[in-house]
Design an enzyme around this catalytic site. Structure first.
Site, PDB file in Angstrom:
ATOM      1  N   ASN A 118      -9.873  15.836   1.714  1.00  0.00           N
ATOM      2  CA  ASN A 118     -10.813  16.957   1.765  1.00  0.00           C
ATOM      3  C   ASN A 118     -12.117  16.401   2.333  1.00  0.00           C
ATOM      4  O   ASN A 118     -12.863  15.725   1.638  1.00  0.00           O
ATOM      5  CB  ASN A 118     -11.003  17.504   0.339  1.00  0.00           C
ATOM      6  CG  ASN A 118     -12.102  18.541   0.243  1.00  0.00           C
ATOM      7  OD1 ASN A 118     -12.598  19.027   1.268  1.00  0.00           O
ATOM      8  ND2 ASN A 118     -12.495  18.889  -0.967  1.00  0.00           N
ATOM      9  N   LYS A 157     -14.724  17.893   3.214  1.00  0.00           N
ATOM     10  CA  LYS A 157     -15.917  18.647   2.805  1.00  0.00           C
ATOM     11  C   LYS A 157     -16.823  18.905   4.027  1.00  0.00           C
ATOM     12  O   LYS A 157     -16.310  19.086   5.125  1.00  0.00           O
ATOM     13  CB  LYS A 157     -16.641  17.919   1.669  1.00  0.00           C
ATOM     14  CG  LYS A 157     -15.669  17.562   0.522  1.00  0.00           C
ATOM     15  CD  LYS A 157     -16.324  17.088  -0.731  1.00  0.00           C
ATOM     16  CE  LYS A 157     -15.255  16.799  -1.776  1.00  0.00           C
ATOM     17  NZ  LYS A 157     -15.804  16.407  -3.064  1.00  0.00           N
ATOM     18  N   HIS A 160     -11.834  24.973  -5.605  1.00  0.00           N
ATOM     19  CA  HIS A 160     -12.474  23.656  -5.668  1.00  0.00           C
ATOM     20  C   HIS A 160     -13.753  23.779  -6.489  1.00  0.00           C
ATOM     21  O   HIS A 160     -14.475  24.778  -6.386  1.00  0.00           O
ATOM     22  CB  HIS A 160     -12.777  23.126  -4.266  1.00  0.00           C
ATOM     23  CG  HIS A 160     -13.204  21.692  -4.317  1.00  0.00           C
ATOM     24  ND1 HIS A 160     -14.485  21.322  -4.644  1.00  0.00           N
ATOM     25  CD2 HIS A 160     -12.503  20.546  -4.141  1.00  0.00           C
ATOM     26  CE1 HIS A 160     -14.551  19.995  -4.660  1.00  0.00           C
ATOM     27  NE2 HIS A 160     -13.364  19.495  -4.354  1.00  0.00           N
ATOM     28  N   GLU A 196     -16.610  22.633  -6.183  1.00  0.00           N
ATOM     29  CA  GLU A 196     -17.849  22.885  -5.429  1.00  0.00           C
ATOM     30  C   GLU A 196     -17.953  24.364  -5.040  1.00  0.00           C
ATOM     31  O   GLU A 196     -19.054  24.919  -4.965  1.00  0.00           O
ATOM     32  CB  GLU A 196     -17.912  21.951  -4.208  1.00  0.00           C
ATOM     33  CG  GLU A 196     -18.232  20.520  -4.654  1.00  0.00           C
ATOM     34  CD  GLU A 196     -17.595  19.428  -3.825  1.00  0.00           C
ATOM     35  OE1 GLU A 196     -17.249  19.658  -2.656  1.00  0.00           O
ATOM     36  OE2 GLU A 196     -17.433  18.317  -4.371  1.00  0.00           O
ATOM     37  N   GLU A 223      -8.805  18.183 -10.932  1.00  0.00           N
ATOM     38  CA  GLU A 223     -10.006  17.456 -10.543  1.00  0.00           C
ATOM     39  C   GLU A 223     -11.080  17.626 -11.616  1.00  0.00           C
ATOM     40  O   GLU A 223     -11.830  18.617 -11.594  1.00  0.00           O
ATOM     41  CB  GLU A 223     -10.538  17.996  -9.216  1.00  0.00           C
ATOM     42  CG  GLU A 223      -9.546  17.907  -8.078  1.00  0.00           C
ATOM     43  CD  GLU A 223     -10.248  17.891  -6.736  1.00  0.00           C
ATOM     44  OE1 GLU A 223     -10.084  16.908  -6.012  1.00  0.00           O
ATOM     45  OE2 GLU A 223     -10.978  18.845  -6.425  1.00  0.00           O
ATOM     46  N   GLY A 230     -16.819  12.748  -6.753  1.00  0.00           N
ATOM     47  CA  GLY A 230     -17.943  12.187  -6.015  1.00  0.00           C
ATOM     48  C   GLY A 230     -18.862  11.307  -6.858  1.00  0.00           C
ATOM     49  O   GLY A 230     -19.951  10.945  -6.416  1.00  0.00           O
ATOM     50  N   SER A 256     -12.814  10.787  -7.307  1.00  0.00           N
ATOM     51  CA  SER A 256     -13.048   9.355  -7.112  1.00  0.00           C
ATOM     52  C   SER A 256     -11.755   8.538  -7.037  1.00  0.00           C
ATOM     53  O   SER A 256     -11.715   7.394  -7.483  1.00  0.00           O
ATOM     54  CB  SER A 256     -13.972   8.804  -8.198  1.00  0.00           C
ATOM     55  OG  SER A 256     -15.242   9.448  -8.136  1.00  0.00           O
TER      56      SER A 256
HETATM   57  P1  PGA Z   1     -14.015  12.601  -4.356  1.00  0.00           P
HETATM   58  O1  PGA Z   1     -13.747  14.169  -4.170  1.00  0.00           O
HETATM   59  O2  PGA Z   1     -12.742  11.880  -4.012  1.00  0.00           O
HETATM   60  O3  PGA Z   1     -15.148  12.281  -3.424  1.00  0.00           O
HETATM   61  O4  PGA Z   1     -14.378  12.400  -5.798  1.00  0.00           O
HETATM   62  C1  PGA Z   1     -12.520  14.741  -4.522  1.00  0.00           C
HETATM   63  C2  PGA Z   1     -12.541  16.217  -4.245  1.00  0.00           C
HETATM   64  O5  PGA Z   1     -13.559  16.859  -4.497  1.00  0.00           O
HETATM   65  O6  PGA Z   1     -11.550  16.805  -3.759  1.00  0.00           O
END
Ligand code: PGA
Length: 249
Positions: free
Chosen positions: A9, A11, A94, A96, A165, A171, A211
């Site tokens: 992803n 983003k 997601h 976000e 997640e 992140g 992460s």
């Molecule tokens: P990340 O994000 O690997 O940077 O923690 C995962 C995601 O939001 O899909």
């Protein structure tokens, strides 16, 4: 046997040139079999990335969609448009989108239904915030977010992927432990078994996201109910993404 599925992803990252370069690097290092691999670039680079991965087994994904078919929806992108650009899977829910863009649960549910109806593969994201985990609400939150899916309309297990997640792991560099991930993944599969049936639940792939990186991928991916990963930060570099792909294989 569930084939592991590693999806990147991206983003709101890359530019046109770096997106094409990253996509070509992923194509080059993706094994011909044994693991499913996907990448979800920003909307505006979908076409360029689709061309960069043409003829490969890397799947193109969208990070979001509009549930409406067409019409006066300024700024939105329909599933037919995404399919037109070669998209094969789409994320919904997601964290976000839920938290930064304040997408309510009923909108997430509408998008998930639209993705499924479009014939694309759906990656439906679920996960608790740290305060919800600390309050012992992890299972309740995850169950409510899984409740956004309608079993009667979602019958093909191959086209349904759940991404667990935990919001506190996205992140942050702080991943869930192998045991924390496995515990929630097992809960998710059990819940899918009750809402659909056991045979269906056994086929659905459940990705871990938050992460995941080369150093922790193997531990997470060897848990019995962890069937892949949804990778943010580590998907922006060919080497780290492919290291996770190879760990999955
Ligand atoms: P990340 O994000 O690997 O940077 O923690 C995962 C995601 O939001 O899909």
């Amino acid at each position: 046997m569930r084939t592991k599925f590693i999806a990147g992803n991206w983003k709101m990252n890359t530019n046109k040139a770096s997106a094409i370069e990253l996509a070509k690097g992923v194509v080059k290092g993706t094994p011909s079999s044994g693991v499913d691999v996907g990448i979800a670039p920003p909307f505006v680079y979908l076409d360029a990335v689709n061309q960069a991965i043409a003829g490969s087994n890397v799947l193109l994904g969208a990070q979001d969609c509009c549930a409406e078919k067409n019409g006066a929806f300024t700024g939105a992108c329909s599933l037919e448009m995404l399919k037109d650009l070669g998209v094969k899977f789409c994320l919904t829910g997601h964290s976000e989108r839920r938290h930064f863009f304040m997408e309510p649960s009923d909108l997430v549910a509408k998008k998930a239904a639209a993705v499924y109806a479009s014939g694309l593969m759906l990656i439906h994201c679920v996960g608790e915030k740290i305060e919800e985990r600390d309050a012992g609400k992890t299972f309740a939150v995850v169950q409510a977010q899984l409740g956004e899916l309608n079993p009667a309309a979602t019958q093909d297990a191959q086209r349904l992927v759940i991404a667990y997640e935990p919001v506190w792991a996205i992140g942050t560099g702080r991943n869930a432990t192998d045991a924390q991930a496995q515990e929630v993944h097992a809960f998710i599969r059990d819940f899918l078994g009750k809402r659909w049936n056991k045979n269906f639940a056994d086929q659905v792939r459940i990705q871990y996201g938050g992460s995941m990186k080369p150093e922790n991928a193997k531990g997470l991916l060897t848990q019995s109910d962890v069937d892949g990963g949804l990778i943010g930060g580590a998907s922006l570099k060919t080497d780290s993404f492919l290291a996770i792909v190879n760990a999955a294989k």
